[in-house]
Design a protein around this motif. Structure first.
Motif, PDB file in Angstrom:
ATOM      1  N   VAL A  33      38.012  40.561  37.243  1.00  0.00           N
ATOM      2  CA  VAL A  33      39.081  41.281  36.402  1.00  0.00           C
ATOM      3  C   VAL A  33      38.141  42.623  35.900  1.00  0.00           C
ATOM      4  O   VAL A  33      38.988  43.483  35.475  1.00  0.00           O
ATOM      5  CB  VAL A  33      39.601  40.322  35.092  1.00  0.00           C
ATOM      6  N   ASP A  34      36.990  42.495  36.159  1.00  0.00           N
ATOM      7  CA  ASP A  34      36.173  43.727  35.681  1.00  0.00           C
ATOM      8  C   ASP A  34      36.028  44.845  36.679  1.00  0.00           C
ATOM      9  O   ASP A  34      35.425  45.718  36.306  1.00  0.00           O
ATOM     10  CB  ASP A  34      34.662  43.164  35.252  1.00  0.00           C
ATOM     11  N   THR A  35      36.600  44.370  38.043  1.00  0.00           N
ATOM     12  CA  THR A  35      36.270  45.595  39.189  1.00  0.00           C
ATOM     13  C   THR A  35      37.488  46.495  38.830  1.00  0.00           C
ATOM     14  O   THR A  35      38.511  46.234  37.881  1.00  0.00           O
ATOM     15  CB  THR A  35      36.724  44.728  40.454  1.00  0.00           C
ATOM     16  N   PRO A  36      37.445  47.758  39.325  1.00  0.00           N
ATOM     17  CA  PRO A  36      38.304  48.758  39.130  1.00  0.00           C
ATOM     18  C   PRO A  36      39.989  48.234  39.481  1.00  0.00           C
ATOM     19  O   PRO A  36      40.755  48.637  38.888  1.00  0.00           O
ATOM     20  CB  PRO A  36      37.857  49.807  40.185  1.00  0.00           C
ATOM     21  N   ASP A  37      40.107  47.466  40.536  1.00  0.00           N
ATOM     22  CA  ASP A  37      41.226  46.916  41.098  1.00  0.00           C
ATOM     23  C   ASP A  37      41.838  45.784  40.073  1.00  0.00           C
ATOM     24  O   ASP A  37      43.088  45.641  39.846  1.00  0.00           O
ATOM     25  CB  ASP A  37      41.112  46.419  42.665  1.00  0.00           C
ATOM     26  N   HIS A  39      40.932  42.693  40.649  1.00  0.00           N
ATOM     27  CA  HIS A  39      40.968  41.417  41.442  1.00  0.00           C
ATOM     28  C   HIS A  39      40.083  41.555  42.437  1.00  0.00           C
ATOM     29  O   HIS A  39      39.515  42.468  43.005  1.00  0.00           O
ATOM     30  CB  HIS A  39      42.436  41.315  41.926  1.00  0.00           C
ATOM     31  N   ASP A  40      39.882  40.509  43.292  1.00  0.00           N
ATOM     32  CA  ASP A  40      38.521  40.394  44.341  1.00  0.00           C
ATOM     33  C   ASP A  40      39.536  40.855  45.673  1.00  0.00           C
ATOM     34  O   ASP A  40      40.329  39.936  46.040  1.00  0.00           O
ATOM     35  CB  ASP A  40      38.061  38.966  44.211  1.00  0.00           C
ATOM     36  N   ARG A  41      39.135  41.796  46.278  1.00  0.00           N
ATOM     37  CA  ARG A  41      39.669  42.283  47.249  1.00  0.00           C
ATOM     38  C   ARG A  41      39.325  41.312  48.537  1.00  0.00           C
ATOM     39  O   ARG A  41      40.185  41.106  49.343  1.00  0.00           O
ATOM     40  CB  ARG A  41      39.007  43.559  47.958  1.00  0.00           C
ATOM     41  N   ALA A  42      38.255  40.661  48.515  1.00  0.00           N
ATOM     42  CA  ALA A  42      37.888  39.738  49.671  1.00  0.00           C
ATOM     43  C   ALA A  42      39.118  38.434  49.391  1.00  0.00           C
ATOM     44  O   ALA A  42      39.250  37.893  50.290  1.00  0.00           O
ATOM     45  CB  ALA A  42      36.497  39.306  49.703  1.00  0.00           C
ATOM     46  N   LEU A  43      39.195  37.922  48.065  1.00  0.00           N
ATOM     47  CA  LEU A  43      39.959  36.796  47.831  1.00  0.00           C
ATOM     48  C   LEU A  43      41.094  37.256  48.099  1.00  0.00           C
ATOM     49  O   LEU A  43      41.890  36.362  48.733  1.00  0.00           O
ATOM     50  CB  LEU A  43      39.904  36.207  46.360  1.00  0.00           C
ATOM     51  N   TRP A  44      41.571  38.572  48.007  1.00  0.00           N
ATOM     52  CA  TRP A  44      43.244  38.761  48.367  1.00  0.00           C
ATOM     53  C   TRP A  44      43.404  38.921  49.743  1.00  0.00           C
ATOM     54  O   TRP A  44      44.195  38.361  50.290  1.00  0.00           O
ATOM     55  CB  TRP A  44      43.379  40.206  47.634  1.00  0.00           C
ATOM     56  N   SER A  45      42.324  39.208  50.598  1.00  0.00           N
ATOM     57  CA  SER A  45      42.411  39.335  52.202  1.00  0.00           C
ATOM     58  C   SER A  45      42.484  37.661  52.470  1.00  0.00           C
ATOM     59  O   SER A  45      43.178  37.581  53.460  1.00  0.00           O
ATOM     60  CB  SER A  45      41.132  39.784  52.635  1.00  0.00           C
ATOM     61  N   ALA A  46      41.831  36.844  51.785  1.00  0.00           N
ATOM     62  CA  ALA A  46      42.076  35.516  52.440  1.00  0.00           C
ATOM     63  C   ALA A  46      43.392  34.798  52.004  1.00  0.00           C
ATOM     64  O   ALA A  46      43.908  34.257  52.883  1.00  0.00           O
ATOM     65  CB  ALA A  46      40.699  34.560  51.666  1.00  0.00           C
ATOM     66  N   LEU A  47      43.838  35.422  50.883  1.00  0.00           N
ATOM     67  CA  LEU A  47      45.045  34.864  50.426  1.00  0.00           C
ATOM     68  C   LEU A  47      46.209  35.430  51.408  1.00  0.00           C
ATOM     69  O   LEU A  47      47.207  34.600  51.798  1.00  0.00           O
ATOM     70  CB  LEU A  47      45.448  35.136  49.075  1.00  0.00           C
ATOM     71  N   GLY A  80      48.362  29.831  39.486  1.00  0.00           N
ATOM     72  CA  GLY A  80      48.346  30.158  37.987  1.00  0.00           C
ATOM     73  C   GLY A  80      47.482  29.281  37.369  1.00  0.00           C
ATOM     74  O   GLY A  80      46.935  29.353  36.570  1.00  0.00           O
ATOM     75  N   ARG A  81      47.081  27.926  38.271  1.00  0.00           N
ATOM     76  CA  ARG A  81      46.239  26.857  37.826  1.00  0.00           C
ATOM     77  C   ARG A  81      44.856  27.391  37.526  1.00  0.00           C
ATOM     78  O   ARG A  81      43.980  26.989  36.353  1.00  0.00           O
ATOM     79  CB  ARG A  81      46.141  25.772  38.917  1.00  0.00           C
ATOM     80  N   PHE A  82      44.426  28.465  38.468  1.00  0.00           N
ATOM     81  CA  PHE A  82      43.070  29.142  38.306  1.00  0.00           C
ATOM     82  C   PHE A  82      43.102  30.525  37.616  1.00  0.00           C
ATOM     83  O   PHE A  82      42.166  31.249  37.733  1.00  0.00           O
ATOM     84  CB  PHE A  82      42.480  29.179  39.667  1.00  0.00           C
ATOM     85  N   LEU A  83      44.456  30.899  37.410  1.00  0.00           N
ATOM     86  CA  LEU A  83      44.770  32.234  36.547  1.00  0.00           C
ATOM     87  C   LEU A  83      43.954  33.524  37.674  1.00  0.00           C
ATOM     88  O   LEU A  83      43.486  34.283  37.260  1.00  0.00           O
ATOM     89  CB  LEU A  83      43.671  32.453  35.384  1.00  0.00           C
ATOM     90  N   ALA A  84      44.390  33.181  38.990  1.00  0.00           N
ATOM     91  CA  ALA A  84      43.869  34.086  39.979  1.00  0.00           C
ATOM     92  C   ALA A  84      44.497  35.469  39.813  1.00  0.00           C
ATOM     93  O   ALA A  84      45.703  35.341  39.912  1.00  0.00           O
ATOM     94  CB  ALA A  84      44.202  33.469  41.253  1.00  0.00           C
ATOM     95  N   PRO A  85      43.567  36.353  39.545  1.00  0.00           N
ATOM     96  CA  PRO A  85      44.122  37.664  39.478  1.00  0.00           C
ATOM     97  C   PRO A  85      44.331  38.355  41.127  1.00  0.00           C
ATOM     98  O   PRO A  85      43.391  38.345  41.594  1.00  0.00           O
ATOM     99  CB  PRO A  85      43.019  38.476  38.939  1.00  0.00           C
TER     100      PRO A  85
END
Length: 395
Positions: A33-37, A39-47, A80-85
């Motif tokens: 959450v502290d990144t400019p985006d 969210h974690d771009r690597a995690l988004w790529s995985a999702l 939602g369980r992990f509040l994933a941004p």
């Protein structure tokens, strides 16, 4: 209604939960959450790349999986369980269904495959702080006064040659600072003959100013969008009715949000039960005290009622029923109760910034501000069911 899930749905939930548990602990969440985006771009790529989450509810001919809103809602229960941004909600729940419902065939063919793959993110930008109104969650969205109504303010659309130009401001735009595509609700036609239309605006369009806002819920980033004579493309054509499509998207979004809130409430309850089974006071674990048991039992009952409502709402969207707002009210109330009890039963550490308990409470409060409040969600559902026909009800 068949209350059982398919093996594919169970597999997606299990895989997603394992992935998020491994890659999104408390420290990783705060770093994301502290990144400019936001969210974690690597995690988004995985999702998006490995699990195909953005395309779960999109047709296969547009690069999607061909699933249903229920599939997407169950996936969001785990995020939602992990509040994933992540841009999942803004892209797959708000923007993509509107492109599918209103876009021309050329627009669908161009945009949806990229949204389904996660290569491009998108979001819905609504003037002011009227997202819940635009989605018809807390009242009817007809008339379009929330978008400016042809008066000063809101976002105004004017002809510019063969295209359109937008001027105005939108607030509380989910992932608006990082989305590659904005779907902007604007009024066209002046005061006397105004109507609400949706427009496509690239995230790098000249004249577009995007500023990330400080939000109560850091895990759901928001932005303020200023449009200073920005060139835009009309979504669909001038005969397109945007308001009914927004209402339909709003009901599906409410069902997905309800499942997301259920996942968050389930997680905070599980963490609290684990903690009271370890913390000792007066020579015994506090979880053995009858008062503590009763409080957690009440949370459990409220959570299970919310879960049933959320699952039914997700299933009902395919049947043409609109009960998402009522399910969302139930789920947000369950999450707020679970988070509040979790904070109190964790004792001193539950009130600290370092502990994650407050993040769940902020998720409930933030969603209540964005998509509610709960009492208005319920009042609108009651109006839709005509429960108080002939009686005057004030909220």
């Amino acid at each position: 209604m068949d209350a059982s899930f398919t093996p594919e749905q169970d597999g997606i939930r299990r895989t997603l939960r394992e992935l998020l548990r491994a890659r999104l602990g408390p420290h990783e969440l705060r770093a994301a959450v502290d990144t400019p985006d936001g969210h974690d771009r690597a995690l988004w790529s995985a999702l998006a790349g490995q699990l195909g989450l953005p395309g779960l509810a999109l047709p296969e001919r547009y690069g999607g999986v061909g699933g249903t809103v229920t599939d997407l809602a169950l996936a969001c229960e785990e995020t939602g369980r992990f509040l994933a941004p992540s841009p999942l909600f803004a892209t797959a729940v708000l923007a993509a269904p509107l492109v599918l419902a209103l876009g021309t065939e050329a627009q669908r063919t161009d945009l949806l495959p990229r949204l389904a793959s996660g290569a491009r993110t998108a979001t819905l930008a609504v003037p002011g702080t009227h997202l819940a109104t635009a989605l018809a969650l807390t009242g009817e969205n007809g008339g379009g006064g929330w978008a400016g109504g042809g008066r000063a303010g809101g976002v105004q659309a004017t002809r510019a040659g063969d295209g359109w130009r937008l001027y105005g401001q939108t607030d509380q735009v989910l992932d608006g600072h990082s989305a590659g595509l904005l779907l902007v609700a604007a009024h066209a036609g002046g005061f006397a003959r105004s109507r609400t239309l949706l427009f496509l605006v690239p995230g790098d369009a000249p004249g577009l100013v995007r500023v990330r806002q400080t939000a109560l819920d850091q895990t759901r980033p928001q932005a303020r969008i200023q449009l200073r004579h920005v060139d835009a493309e009309l979504l669909g054509d001038e005969t397109t009715e945007a308001l009914p499509a927004l209402a339909a998207a709003g009901d599906a979004a409410a069902a997905v949000l309800a499942c997301e809130a259920v996942g968050a409430a389930d997680q905070v309850l599980a963490r609290t039960v684990e903690y009271v089974g370890q913390r000792e006071q007066f020579g015994r674990t506090i979880g053995s005290f009858q008062a503590v048991k009763h409080r957690l039992a009440d949370v459990y009952v409220q959570l299970q009622a919310a879960r049933s409502a959320a699952y039914y709402a997700a299933w009902a969207t395919a049947q043409g029923e609109r009960v998402g707002g009522l399910a969302l009210a139930q789920a947000l109330e369950a999450l707020r109760t679970a988070a509040a009890e979790g904070i109190q039963l964790h004792g001193g550490i539950g009130f600290t910034w370092e502990h994650e308990a407050h993040l769940y409470f902020k998720r409930a409060s933030g969603d209540d501000l964005l998509f509610g409040p709960v009492h208005r969600l319920r009042a609108h559902a009651a109006d839709g069911a005509r429960l108080f026909r002939g009686q005057e009800v004030s909220v």
